[in-house]
Write an enzyme that holds these catalytic residues in place. Structure first.
Site, PDB file in Angstrom:
ATOM      1  CG  ASP A  55     113.232  96.913 125.836  1.00  0.00           C
ATOM      2  OD1 ASP A  55     114.053  97.333 126.021  1.00  0.00           O
ATOM      3  OD2 ASP A  55     112.016  97.037 126.304  1.00  0.00           O
ATOM      4  CG  ASP A  63     117.852  97.805 124.369  1.00  0.00           C
ATOM      5  OD1 ASP A  63     118.523  96.744 124.271  1.00  0.00           O
ATOM      6  OD2 ASP A  63     117.198  98.182 125.296  1.00  0.00           O
ATOM      7  CG  ASP A 132     120.393 101.218 106.828  1.00  0.00           C
ATOM      8  OD1 ASP A 132     120.371 101.860 105.836  1.00  0.00           O
ATOM      9  OD2 ASP A 132     119.179 100.447 107.044  1.00  0.00           O
ATOM     10  CG  ASP A 234     117.655 104.586 103.258  1.00  0.00           C
ATOM     11  OD1 ASP A 234     116.761 103.805 103.163  1.00  0.00           O
ATOM     12  OD2 ASP A 234     117.292 105.930 103.089  1.00  0.00           O
ATOM     13  CD  GLU A 289     116.001 101.206  99.679  1.00  0.00           C
ATOM     14  OE1 GLU A 289     114.849 100.904  99.914  1.00  0.00           O
ATOM     15  OE2 GLU A 289     116.159 102.732  99.590  1.00  0.00           O
ATOM     16  CG  HIS A 363     113.340  98.264 107.171  1.00  0.00           C
ATOM     17  ND1 HIS A 363     114.292  97.747 106.316  1.00  0.00           N
ATOM     18  CD2 HIS A 363     113.261  99.676 106.932  1.00  0.00           C
ATOM     19  CE1 HIS A 363     114.743  99.076 105.677  1.00  0.00           C
ATOM     20  NE2 HIS A 363     114.204  99.952 106.211  1.00  0.00           N
ATOM     21  CG  ASP A 364     111.681  99.935 103.743  1.00  0.00           C
ATOM     22  OD1 ASP A 364     110.916 100.584 104.920  1.00  0.00           O
ATOM     23  OD2 ASP A 364     112.451 100.421 103.092  1.00  0.00           O
TER      24      ASP A 364
HETATM   25  O1  ISL Z   1     109.022 101.929 101.711  1.00  0.00           O
HETATM   26  C1  ISL Z   1     108.984 101.740 100.474  1.00  0.00           C
HETATM   27  C2  ISL Z   1     107.645 101.569 100.067  1.00  0.00           C
HETATM   28  O2  ISL Z   1     107.010 100.985 100.772  1.00  0.00           O
HETATM   29  C3  ISL Z   1     109.981 102.669  99.699  1.00  0.00           C
HETATM   30  O3  ISL Z   1     109.345 103.335  98.753  1.00  0.00           O
HETATM   31  C4  ISL Z   1     111.235 103.152 100.367  1.00  0.00           C
HETATM   32  O4  ISL Z   1     110.300 104.350 100.806  1.00  0.00           O
HETATM   33  C5  ISL Z   1     112.228 103.268  99.672  1.00  0.00           C
HETATM   34  O5  ISL Z   1     112.600 101.913  99.474  1.00  0.00           O
HETATM   35  C6  ISL Z   1     113.425 104.080 100.348  1.00  0.00           C
HETATM   36  O6  ISL Z   1     113.605 103.423 101.702  1.00  0.00           O
HETATM   37  C7  ISL Z   1     114.352 103.392 102.476  1.00  0.00           C
HETATM   38  O7  ISL Z   1     114.219 105.144 102.691  1.00  0.00           O
HETATM   39  C8  ISL Z   1     113.181 105.549 103.325  1.00  0.00           C
HETATM   40  C9  ISL Z   1     112.831 104.724 104.881  1.00  0.00           C
HETATM   41  O8  ISL Z   1     111.635 105.153 105.150  1.00  0.00           O
HETATM   42  C10 ISL Z   1     112.813 103.312 104.584  1.00  0.00           C
HETATM   43  O9  ISL Z   1     112.710 102.562 105.618  1.00  0.00           O
HETATM   44  C11 ISL Z   1     114.210 102.957 103.815  1.00  0.00           C
HETATM   45  O10 ISL Z   1     114.478 101.583 103.777  1.00  0.00           O
HETATM   46  C12 ISL Z   1     113.492 106.827 103.818  1.00  0.00           C
HETATM   47  O11 ISL Z   1     114.906 107.086 104.503  1.00  0.00           O
END
Ligand code: ISL
Length: 587
Positions: A55, A63, A132, A234, A289, A363-364
């Site tokens: 940040d 940022d 992304d 995504d 994905e 990040h997921d």
């Molecule tokens: O994060 C998941 C499980 O914990 C996945 O089911 C996820 O929702 C899926 O992989 C889709 O993810 C992507 O789209 C989502 C977003 O929240 C995620 O951060 C992104 O990686 C909605 O746009």
């Protein structure tokens, strides 16, 4: 001009023919292998979650200027490309995955001039940048949706999926981020319901509409013309829907809704069109994905189909959760023998066509150290290094999540109020609504919740771990005083310097990139052991995933093995492995 006699011509012709006949098959294969090489197959992609990286202005949110101040650090890692999570204008209800303007930067992150500086900064350092792309849905604050929801006559109405209320209740569809788990939301002005597979603030885009598709391609070309090097796409598998909207899912999809939702009849037709309209016109790396089994995922990446370069699957990352429950890790841990099979199965899936990816976090996901390694003080360093050896030691493009290179681990919140993530909060409400065990739920989330992987980067021992002057949007993990970049940079034996060494080893040795993978001692419940073979070289990777000394049976002569990298002061090459020991040798 010099003249050749007929006999000498015949002689040379025969010689050429015989050398063709004699060309060994391996030579042909090697030629084909050479032709298949590309930068993105050889790449390690470092994922930066911009909110949490650095940040610069003290508002508590990472940022672009923050990333710019760390360009040299990123370069020092030896990686090839970065993947930036969404930085577009967004109400941020799903941290940028709800985009309100695809061609602008969120003011919290900076502006377009900052983006251009960032892109140039990476390019000057030889690092590619992947953006992304969220193409299944946008934000309900996007101009398209703001217009669409006014009237059925709006030119944007058909940019979304609607169910007219005069037809009664829409057929049930699940929503991932909805408290009721319901994928349709009623809109009074149009007297219709709109579809949202994710949050109700994330209306699904209607890819059936050619005008929408053209607008999307135009927007993608905008970024390509700026010079970005690729896209992470995504939830791409969701873009095409079965718009006959059956009330009951077809029998083969019962209990497996994502497969049905994620494989609409026109999915690959649209991706091929995108390839023609955008991707093929630039030199890009693309990764989607992709949900589903091997035959489905292969379709995205088979070169002959002219779609994408890479896709990532979920089979390995979702492994070890209790069936039928939301991300509750089996208390018994995960079965390594089965997990190994998953990786080797996916590795061989791309032998002839396509190319694989490997990742243990993003990040997921929670931090890889907590979920797949061991974050206790005794083993954190060893197991971090082991996981890095694994990710960079397999045949696939490696996606490596920021912070894992210093061994960051889960923050493990105790209370629901500490969480920010929409997915966790909606699931909490769902458990509550059905009178479920909330204490058990919160215990489980200490291992699996997405916020564990989103805490700020730990740079040094100063306030907020050097992330920024203002209160960070998510708390910093308390262990930053010992786990941080500054300390590890100086320590030659640190997790960070091991990452750099492993990355260098991979870069300098094609055997780690292209080499054939053969699993050894496959039923061994503690050790992941495999060889890599390429152009006459044979390397052996030995990884003890458990906290006990163990043995491995490779059936190979290890007496002359030369050690390439190892995570203990001395390497064992006698078939015995210390807890979380990782070693790579050349045979
Ligand atoms: O994060 C998941 C499980 O914990 C996945 O089911 C996820 O929702 C899926 O992989 C889709 O993810 C992507 O789209 C989502 C977003 O929240 C995620 O951060 C992104 O990686 C909605 O746009």
């Amino acid at each position: 001009m010099k003249k050749f006699s007929l006999s000498s011509i015949v002689f040379f012709l025969l010689l050429a023919l015989s050398s063709c006949k004699l060309m060994p098959r391996e030579k042909e294969e090697a030629k084909k292998d050479e032709a298949k090489k590309t930068w993105w197959k050889e790449a390690t992609v470092y994922q930066i979650y911009p909110r949490s990286f650095k940040d610069s202005d003290g508002d508590g949110v990472g940022d672009l200027k923050g990333i710019i101040s760390k360009l040299d650090y990123v370069k020092s890692l030896g990686i090839d490309a970065v993947w930036l999570n969404p930085v577009y204008a967004s109400p941020n209800k799903d941290n940028g995955y709800d985009i309100s303007d695809y061609e602008n930067i969120h003011p919290q992150f900076g502006n377009m001039a900052d983006f251009d500086t960032l892109l140039k900064g990476f390019h000057d350092r030889g690092i590619k940048v992947m953006m992304d792309m969220v193409l299944n849905h946008c934000s309900d604050e996007h101009k398209w949706f703001r217009e669409a929801k006014q009237s059925r006559n709006s030119p944007y109405y058909n940019y979304f999926h609607w169910w007219p209320a005069e037809k009664g209740e829409p057929p049930y569809r699940f929503s991932i981020f909805d408290e009721k788990g319901y994928g349709w939301e009623f809109n009074k002005a149009t007297n219709s319901y709109y579809l949202h597979y994710f949050g109700d603030f994330q209306p699904d885009l209607n890819w059936e509409n050619p005008q929408l598709r053209q607008d999307i391609y135009k927007m993608m070309r905008f970024w390509c013309d700026k010079g970005v090097d690729g896209f992470r796409m995504d939830a791409l598998a969701f873009i095409s829907k079965d718009t006959t909207w059956p009330a009951e899912l077809p029998a083969e999809y019962k209990g497996s809704w994502p497969m049905y939702y994620a494989s609409g009849p026109h999915l690959h037709e649209y991706i091929q069109e995108m390839n023609k309209e955008v991707l093929s016109r630039y030199n890009l790396a693309t990764v989607a994905e992709a949900f589903g089994d091997i035959p489905r995922v292969k379709k995205f990446v088979d070169e002959d189909r002219k779609e994408l370069n890479m896709a990532y699957h979920f089979e390995a990352i979702d492994f070890g959760y209790l069936p039928g429950e939301y991300k509750m890790q089996d208390p018994k841990g995960y079965d390594l023998a089965q997990w190994k099979q998953i990786f080797t199965k996916w590795d061989s899936a791309f032998l002839d066509k396509g190319w694989g990816t490997i990742y243990l976090a993003n990040h997921d996901q929670p931090r890889m150290l907590t979920r797949w390694g061991n974050d206790t003080p005794e083993f954190r360093d060893y197991s971090s290094k082991l996981l890095t050896t694994f990710i960079l030691g397999m045949r696939a493009t490696a996606f490596y999540y920021f912070g894992d290179e210093i061994g960051m681990n889960n923050i493990k919140f105790d209370r629901v109020e500490q969480y920010n993530d929409v997915e966790l909060l909606t699931n909490y409400e769902q458990v509550k609504a059905r009178g479920g065990d909330l204490k058990r739920f919160l215990e489980g989330m200490k291992i699996s919740s997405r916020d564990n992987g989103r805490t700020p980067m730990q740079w040094d021992t100063t306030v907020n771990a050097g992330f920024g002057a203002g209160k960070p949007w998510l708390p910093v993990n308390g262990n930053y005083t010992t786990v941080n970049v500054a300390a590890q940079d100086k320590d030659p034996n640190s997790v960070l310097n091991y990452f750099r060494a492993m990355q260098k080893l991979r870069k300098e040795n094609e055997v780690l990139i292209y080499g054939k993978v053969t699993l050894l001692d496959k039923d061994n419940p503690a050790v992941f052991a495999y060889t890599r073979e390429w152009k006459g070289k044979k390397w052996l990777v030995l990884l003890n995933f458990k906290d006990k000394v163990t043995t491995v049976k490779t059936g190979l002569d290890l007496s002359k093995a030369s050690v390439k990298i190892h995570n203990y002061p001395t390497a064992s090459v006698d078939g015995t492995l210390k807890p979380y020991e990782a070693v790579i040798v050349e045979l």
